[in-house]
Design a protein around this motif. Structure first.
Motif, PDB file in Angstrom:
ATOM      1  N   SER A  43       3.456   8.062  -7.304  1.00  0.00           N
ATOM      2  CA  SER A  43       2.572   9.121  -6.810  1.00  0.00           C
ATOM      3  C   SER A  43       3.367  10.207  -6.097  1.00  0.00           C
TER       4      SER A  43
ATOM      5  N   GLN B 105     -11.742   4.370   2.311  1.00  0.00           N
ATOM      6  CA  GLN B 105     -11.588   4.142   0.871  1.00  0.00           C
ATOM      7  C   GLN B 105     -10.246   3.464   0.615  1.00  0.00           C
ATOM      8  N   ARG B 106     -10.291   2.266   0.068  1.00  0.00           N
ATOM      9  CA  ARG B 106      -9.052   1.550  -0.244  1.00  0.00           C
ATOM     10  C   ARG B 106      -9.143   1.044  -1.677  1.00  0.00           C
ATOM     11  N   LEU B 107      -8.092   1.283  -2.447  1.00  0.00           N
ATOM     12  CA  LEU B 107      -8.166   0.942  -3.865  1.00  0.00           C
ATOM     13  C   LEU B 107      -7.520  -0.392  -4.181  1.00  0.00           C
ATOM     14  N   HIS B 108      -6.540  -0.766  -3.361  1.00  0.00           N
ATOM     15  CA  HIS B 108      -5.697  -1.889  -3.789  1.00  0.00           C
ATOM     16  C   HIS B 108      -6.003  -3.181  -3.061  1.00  0.00           C
TER      17      HIS B 108
ATOM     18  N   ASN C  42       2.748   5.191   3.554  1.00  0.00           N
ATOM     19  CA  ASN C  42       2.092   4.787   2.303  1.00  0.00           C
ATOM     20  C   ASN C  42       3.093   4.702   1.156  1.00  0.00           C
TER      21      ASN C  42
ATOM     22  N   GLY D 243      -3.768  -2.662   5.624  1.00  0.00           N
ATOM     23  CA  GLY D 243      -4.144  -1.256   5.877  1.00  0.00           C
ATOM     24  C   GLY D 243      -5.557  -1.152   6.402  1.00  0.00           C
ATOM     25  N   THR D 244      -5.941   0.075   6.750  1.00  0.00           N
ATOM     26  CA  THR D 244      -7.274   0.275   7.316  1.00  0.00           C
ATOM     27  C   THR D 244      -8.119   1.275   6.514  1.00  0.00           C
ATOM     28  N   GLY D 245      -7.492   1.978   5.580  1.00  0.00           N
ATOM     29  CA  GLY D 245      -8.235   2.988   4.810  1.00  0.00           C
ATOM     30  C   GLY D 245      -8.517   4.238   5.639  1.00  0.00           C
TER      31      GLY D 245
ATOM     32  N   ILE E 234      -1.828   5.649  -8.729  1.00  0.00           N
ATOM     33  CA  ILE E 234      -3.281   5.729  -8.485  1.00  0.00           C
ATOM     34  C   ILE E 234      -3.963   6.257  -9.739  1.00  0.00           C
TER      35      ILE E 234
ATOM     36  N   ILE F 163      -9.684   8.926  -2.257  1.00  0.00           N
ATOM     37  CA  ILE F 163      -8.805   8.259  -1.284  1.00  0.00           C
ATOM     38  C   ILE F 163      -8.671   9.011   0.036  1.00  0.00           C
TER      39      ILE F 163
ATOM     40  N   ASP G 232       6.837   9.009  -4.535  1.00  0.00           N
ATOM     41  CA  ASP G 232       7.304   7.625  -4.651  1.00  0.00           C
ATOM     42  C   ASP G 232       7.264   7.174  -6.108  1.00  0.00           C
TER      43      ASP G 232
ATOM     44  N   GLY H 267      -5.643   6.166   7.097  1.00  0.00           N
ATOM     45  CA  GLY H 267      -4.455   7.026   7.162  1.00  0.00           C
ATOM     46  C   GLY H 267      -4.634   8.373   6.471  1.00  0.00           C
ATOM     47  N   LEU H 268      -5.128   8.366   5.244  1.00  0.00           N
ATOM     48  CA  LEU H 268      -5.255   9.627   4.500  1.00  0.00           C
ATOM     49  C   LEU H 268      -6.406  10.484   5.026  1.00  0.00           C
TER      50      LEU H 268
ATOM     51  N   LYS I 176       4.869   1.531   1.675  1.00  0.00           N
ATOM     52  CA  LYS I 176       3.983   0.362   1.494  1.00  0.00           C
ATOM     53  C   LYS I 176       3.636   0.121   0.018  1.00  0.00           C
ATOM     54  N   TYR I 177       3.333   1.199  -0.712  1.00  0.00           N
ATOM     55  CA  TYR I 177       2.885   1.027  -2.092  1.00  0.00           C
ATOM     56  C   TYR I 177       4.031   1.067  -3.110  1.00  0.00           C
TER      57      TYR I 177
END
Ligand code: ADP
Length: 253
Positions: free
Chosen positions: A245, A206-209, A158, A216-218, A193, A201, A188, A220-221, A161-162
């Motif tokens: 973050s 739950q995906r914000l972006h 993440n 992504g799949t929402g 966020i 999250i 990072d 991982g976290l 990626k972000y």
């Protein structure tokens, strides 16, 4: 009303509230178990037809690629990419349903080695995004290797990626020693966020972006949280929108 009757009434109300709360907790636990079973059964059943789609698309490309026009190639590309994304969702769902259920052996793990392995495994994307890593020094701990590897990979993935190209492409990892545990931090300097989503999250899907911009799949976290919960740790985030973050998790010494 006397003080005593008032107190008895209050105690009775607290008791009733407690019973209601226990009932809700049981219901929540049951629905979580059902969700896990659903995820496990469905992800197994979905894998086979998906394998067929991918395999026939490959054959179509191989055998008839020469006679197909540009549009047809584009359709094959879209179908193959859709299948790839679906496969990732299925694998993540399987992971979600398994996470925290398997009792893993506790072995000695050098987190510095785990981190070094991650960089080798992901060297292609790390090079593409020109990401720099700083390891401020990590401890050796006793822990569950598979669950810990997955948690660390998920948070590092993440962070990579972000982090967008024009942001400082710097990711730092460090550990803080407390009395009976370590706090591991992955920092990072990416897109960040909004504080109102800090808890959200960690919930499944739950995906914000922007979904087009960030694959992504929402899951991982949510998977990482299940792992950390399983060893009795805590996981949380601190972040500033547009600045970056820091994800933290705790693990026993
Ligand atoms: P995803 O597969 O979408 O990355 P995750 O469960 O890993 O799913 O993360 C959930 C959401 O939390 C992401 O969609 C993203 O919006 C946000 N997020 C997670 N990690 C970061 C990060 N390091 N920086 C900014 N946003 C993040």
């Amino acid at each position: 009303m006397t003080d005593i009757t008032e107190r008895i009434k209050q105690e009775q109300a607290v008791k009733e509230l407690n019973i209601k709360l226990q009932k809700h907790i049981k219901e929540l636990e049951l629905s979580n178990e059902q969700l896990e079973q659903f995820a496990f059964i469905n992800s197994h059943d979905l894998q086979e037809p998906l394998r067929m789609i991918t395999s026939f698309m490959n054959q179509l490309q191989r055998k008839y690629g020469g006679v197909l026009d540009e549009k047809a190639h584009q359709y094959i590309h879209f179908a193959t990419d859709g299948a790839r994304r679906m496969k990732q969702i299925i694998l993540d769902l399987l992971e979600y349903s398994r996470a925290g259920n398997a009792m893993e052996d506790q072995i000695e793990i050098d987190l510095n080695e785990l981190f070094a392995q991650y960089k080798i495994l992901r060297r292609k994307v790390i090079q593409e995004k020109d990401v720099q890593f700083i390891n401020h020094g990590l401890p050796k701990i006793m822990g569950p290797i598979a669950a810990l590897t997955q948690t660390l990979h998920s948070l590092l993935d993440n962070a990579v990626k972000y982090t967008k190209q024009n942001e400082p492409p710097l990711i730092e990892i460090s550990a803080q020693e407390e009395s009976d545990h370590y706090i591991i931090q992955i920092k990072d300097h990416g897109i960040g966020i909004d504080a109102k989503f800090f808890d959200k999250i960690f919930i499944i899907f739950q995906r914000l972006h922007d979904k087009e911009q960030f694959d992504g799949t929402g899951l991982g976290l949510a998977v990482a949280k299940k792992h950390v919960d399983s060893w009795g740790g805590k996981i949380w985030v601190e972040s500033t929108l547009g600045k970056g973050s820091s994800f933290y998790f705790t693990i026993k010494k």
